[in-house]
Write a protein that holds these residues in place. Structure first.
Motif, PDB file in Angstrom:
ATOM      1  N   ILE A 203      26.250  43.025  -1.125  1.00  0.00           N
ATOM      2  CA  ILE A 203      26.558  44.660  -0.320  1.00  0.00           C
ATOM      3  C   ILE A 203      27.884  45.179  -1.874  1.00  0.00           C
ATOM      4  CG2 ILE A 203      27.784  45.776   0.840  1.00  0.00           C
ATOM      5  CD1 ILE A 203      25.914  48.236   1.367  1.00  0.00           C
ATOM      6  N   ARG A 204      27.434  45.466  -2.928  1.00  0.00           N
ATOM      7  CA  ARG A 204      28.240  46.494  -4.125  1.00  0.00           C
ATOM      8  C   ARG A 204      29.292  47.083  -3.167  1.00  0.00           C
ATOM      9  NH1 ARG A 204      24.100  48.204  -6.919  1.00  0.00           N
ATOM     10  NH2 ARG A 204      25.362  50.234  -6.416  1.00  0.00           N
TER      11      ARG A 204
ATOM     12  N   ASN B 218      30.587  49.405  -4.530  1.00  0.00           N
ATOM     13  CA  ASN B 218      30.852  51.083  -5.293  1.00  0.00           C
ATOM     14  C   ASN B 218      28.922  51.857  -5.169  1.00  0.00           C
ATOM     15  OD1 ASN B 218      29.195  49.257  -7.032  1.00  0.00           O
ATOM     16  ND2 ASN B 218      29.923  50.378  -8.295  1.00  0.00           N
ATOM     17  N   TYR B 219      28.007  51.013  -4.217  1.00  0.00           N
ATOM     18  CA  TYR B 219      26.874  51.536  -3.483  1.00  0.00           C
ATOM     19  C   TYR B 219      27.431  52.601  -2.542  1.00  0.00           C
ATOM     20  CZ  TYR B 219      22.547  51.847  -1.804  1.00  0.00           C
ATOM     21  OH  TYR B 219      21.351  52.068  -1.262  1.00  0.00           O
ATOM     22  N   ARG B 220      27.269  53.463  -2.943  1.00  0.00           N
ATOM     23  CA  ARG B 220      26.806  54.671  -2.157  1.00  0.00           C
ATOM     24  C   ARG B 220      25.169  55.454  -1.460  1.00  0.00           C
ATOM     25  NH1 ARG B 220      30.990  58.942  -5.293  1.00  0.00           N
ATOM     26  NH2 ARG B 220      32.474  57.766  -6.168  1.00  0.00           N
TER      27      ARG B 220
ATOM     28  N   HIS C  46      22.867  47.633   3.570  1.00  0.00           N
ATOM     29  CA  HIS C  46      22.239  49.030   2.710  1.00  0.00           C
ATOM     30  C   HIS C  46      21.586  49.794   3.442  1.00  0.00           C
ATOM     31  CE1 HIS C  46      22.746  45.888  -0.588  1.00  0.00           C
ATOM     32  NE2 HIS C  46      22.768  46.608  -0.959  1.00  0.00           N
TER      33      HIS C  46
ATOM     34  N   ARG D 195      24.220  51.385   5.079  1.00  0.00           N
ATOM     35  CA  ARG D 195      24.837  52.609   4.678  1.00  0.00           C
ATOM     36  C   ARG D 195      24.096  53.893   4.113  1.00  0.00           C
ATOM     37  NH1 ARG D 195      29.274  50.457   0.096  1.00  0.00           N
ATOM     38  NH2 ARG D 195      29.818  49.507   1.781  1.00  0.00           N
ATOM     39  N   GLU D 196      22.844  53.682   4.338  1.00  0.00           N
ATOM     40  CA  GLU D 196      21.468  54.674   4.499  1.00  0.00           C
ATOM     41  C   GLU D 196      21.530  55.608   5.441  1.00  0.00           C
ATOM     42  OE1 GLU D 196      21.225  56.610   1.583  1.00  0.00           O
ATOM     43  OE2 GLU D 196      20.810  54.373  -0.282  1.00  0.00           O
TER      44      GLU D 196
ATOM     45  N   TRP E 198      22.569  40.990  -2.697  1.00  0.00           N
ATOM     46  CA  TRP E 198      22.490  42.763  -2.893  1.00  0.00           C
ATOM     47  C   TRP E 198      21.300  43.228  -4.064  1.00  0.00           C
ATOM     48  CZ3 TRP E 198      23.077  45.012  -7.595  1.00  0.00           C
ATOM     49  CH2 TRP E 198      23.852  44.488  -8.606  1.00  0.00           C
ATOM     50  N   GLU E 199      21.246  42.161  -4.740  1.00  0.00           N
ATOM     51  CA  GLU E 199      19.949  42.865  -5.972  1.00  0.00           C
ATOM     52  C   GLU E 199      19.038  42.475  -5.374  1.00  0.00           C
ATOM     53  OE1 GLU E 199      21.927  41.220 -10.588  1.00  0.00           O
ATOM     54  OE2 GLU E 199      22.090  39.661  -8.473  1.00  0.00           O
TER      55      GLU E 199
ATOM     56  N   THR F 245      17.883  46.158  -2.492  1.00  0.00           N
ATOM     57  CA  THR F 245      17.720  48.236  -2.619  1.00  0.00           C
ATOM     58  C   THR F 245      15.954  47.951  -3.121  1.00  0.00           C
ATOM     59  OG1 THR F 245      18.217  47.492  -5.169  1.00  0.00           O
ATOM     60  CG2 THR F 245      20.200  47.670  -4.208  1.00  0.00           C
TER      61      THR F 245
END
Length: 282
Positions: free
Chosen positions: A25-26, A28-30, A56, A59-60, A250-251, A254
């Motif tokens: 996961i990046r 800067n992924y918000r 991900h 984080r969501e 991570w790519e 998403t």
């Protein structure tokens, strides 16, 4: 990446230079609350693409249940800590999808823990690379289908006892389901079956407002690649794509976030292709 080992002596979760360079996961992924308070059950969520999906989703705003092979306990606990660092709950369930009792036992455990299920991600899988098709072992072929296809079938049947209107099922397919791969005939065939399964199941469940979609990654750096491909193939990994590189977990993750969220509410029976630019004619 997966809930299963590729062979008895070959652990896809093994730590090495390749796995240490993976990005799940990046920084800067918000997250934007797309999955707030959802319960997501991810098979093979302990490492690789599965770990990236879990992080991900967390984080969501989702709480996560992970089915992992018992041999991957270390990876599973690392993933659990990362999810908890996101402020979400992670429930680990050890189990082997070669055991037909695992899907029911694992799903019942999720319901007992969270009292509901909103998202099922069928991500667990194995492969047995073989240069010479005449040397493909019947045992390996059967094991690949038992885990990749039958495991998905049984997980979905159990999940459907609990998924409500608005729920979703996401299946990890592969670019090789469309292109084929002469060294991964067992894996390619199983992923092709999952594409047909996705399309057919989506039609069956559409009126119940339960969406079924798939993600078909191209060459992605995962522990499965690290543990089953020889060094020369690792050096060339992904160079045959238009982007001339392998992708990061991570790519791919998403795409799962999109399919799990309300953003994709009018999408079912479809496949997303994060594959470095490979054109799919199907």
């Amino acid at each position: 990446m997966k809930a299963q080992k590729t062979t008895k002596d070959n652990n896809p979760g093994i730590n090495n230079k390749t796995t240490s360079e993976m990005v799940f996961i990046r920084n800067n992924y918000r997250g934007s609350g797309k999955l707030t308070n959802k319960i997501a059950f991810i098979t093979g969520g302990d490492s690789g693409i599965g770990r990236a999906i879990a992080l991900h989703f967390a984080r969501e705003g989702a709480n996560i249940a992970i089915l992992y092979h018992p041999s991957e306990n270390k990876d599973a606990n690392i993933t659990k800590e990362l999810i908890e660092d996101e402020g979400r709950e992670c429930f680990l369930i050890g189990g082997d999808l070669l055991d037909p009792s695992t899907p029911r036992r694992a799903t019942q455990a999720v319901i007992k823990r969270f009292n509901k299920l909103d998202i099922l991600v069928n991500n667990a899988g194995i492969q047995h690379p073989q240069e010479d098709f005449t040397k493909v072992k019947s045992k390996d072929w059967e094991e690949t289908f038992k885990i990749n296809v039958f495991g998905t079938f049984h997980m979905v049947q159990e999940a459907l006892k609990h998924l409500k209107e608005g729920g979703c099922i996401i299946i990890t397919a592969s670019v090789v389901a469309y292109q084929g791969n002469g060294h991964l005939i067992d894996y390619s065939s199983s992923k092709g079956a999952l594409i047909s399964f996705t399309r057919s199941l989506s039609a069956s469940l559409a009126q119940k407002n339960i969406r079924v979609n798939a993600v078909a990654p191209g060459p992605i750096w995962t522990p499965l690649v690290a543990s089953t491909f020889p060094d020369q193939k690792k050096e060339d990994f992904g160079k045959n794509t238009p982007m001339q590189r392998g992708g990061q977990p991570w790519e791919v993750a998403t795409a799962f976030v999109f399919l799990a969220s309300e953003d994709s509410s009018y999408i079912t029976g479809q496949v997303i292709h994060p594959n470095g630019g490979v054109i799919i004619n199907a």
